[in-house]
Design an enzyme around this catalytic site. Sequence first.
Site, PDB file in Angstrom:
ATOM      1  N   GLU A   1       0.852  -1.299   0.073  1.00 51.43           N
ATOM      2  CA  GLU A   1      -0.158   0.027   0.049  1.00 51.43           C
ATOM      3  C   GLU A   1       0.767   1.135  -0.189  1.00 51.43           C
ATOM      4  OE1 GLU A   1      -4.036  -1.690   2.232  1.00 51.43           O
ATOM      5  OE2 GLU A   1      -2.885  -0.360   3.379  1.00 51.43           O
TER       6      GLU A   1
ATOM      7  N   ASP B   1      -6.354   8.805   9.545  1.00 48.85           N
ATOM      8  CA  ASP B   1      -4.646   8.281  10.170  1.00 48.85           C
ATOM      9  C   ASP B   1      -4.686   8.893  11.328  1.00 48.85           C
ATOM     10  OD1 ASP B   1      -3.839   6.666   7.920  1.00 48.85           O
ATOM     11  OD2 ASP B   1      -3.911   8.519   6.906  1.00 48.85           O
TER      12      ASP B   1
END
Length: 292
Positions: free
Chosen positions: A73, A84
Amino acid sequence: MSSLGDSTKSVGDGVKGPGASVAKGNRIDAVFARLKEKKQKAFIPYLVAGVPGRKETVEMVLELEKLGADIIEFGYPFSDPMADGVVNQAAANKALELGVDAEAYFGMVADIRAKSQIPLIVFSYLNPIYKYGMEAFAVRAKAAGMDGLLLVDMPVEEADAFRKVCDREGLALIFLAAPTTTPARLAKMLQSGSGFLYYISRTGITGERDTFQQDFEAKLGAIKAGSKLPVVVGFGISTPAHVRTVCRLADGAVVGSALVRRTMEDKPFPAMLADLKAFAAPLISPTKESWT
């Protein structure tokens, strides 16, 4: 990985049709087919492109592949990565400060592709891709050698037009399901997505955790039982025990923040790379056991 070898020669050729049918010829599907045959699971590291540097990023990808990573990724930095935690947010900001724009990003992809056929997934958010131009980005990503896109905040209900573009380009469009995802929405993700389904191990944002959510195994087991797509698990996965727990039910484990944190440490790159590899190796090991 070398074992992917000849299976990638026709990647993307003649790939047509919606959803899972796109998968034919994609490197991601080739990896899961190979792992299923070997009764192994996928190890999927997340790295933020350009951190700690562009050449260093390319070297980290290649070294992780040598260790046994199956898919990467590849984080496309965004200034407001709301899903995040602090580590990945800091890394995205650092990448932007270092000037990682689209050309720099795809330049790193080209450098990786010059030496590797490991599947690469754009991991980002809708806004920067929308700003670039959704179709133009997909075309550019495919030309650079990407295999799929995972846009954290793309609503599956509004993804049909972009999915058709990804289908045309032979790119997997990967959706994220959370513990709070309704059955109806999950069904839509499984119908519209390709490559794999990404299951978020807990509610909240990315970041290292000690334990799983209480209902983790029950919910993951139900999703896996109803999915024709491979299912991988991310968010909070940071120890070999975590990876082993995931492997009992899912098709792969994603490790992000714990790796990214090591790329943010203030130390010479050779030492940083050595630490990254020493940390990653025990995480990869459980995925290469024989799982039934």
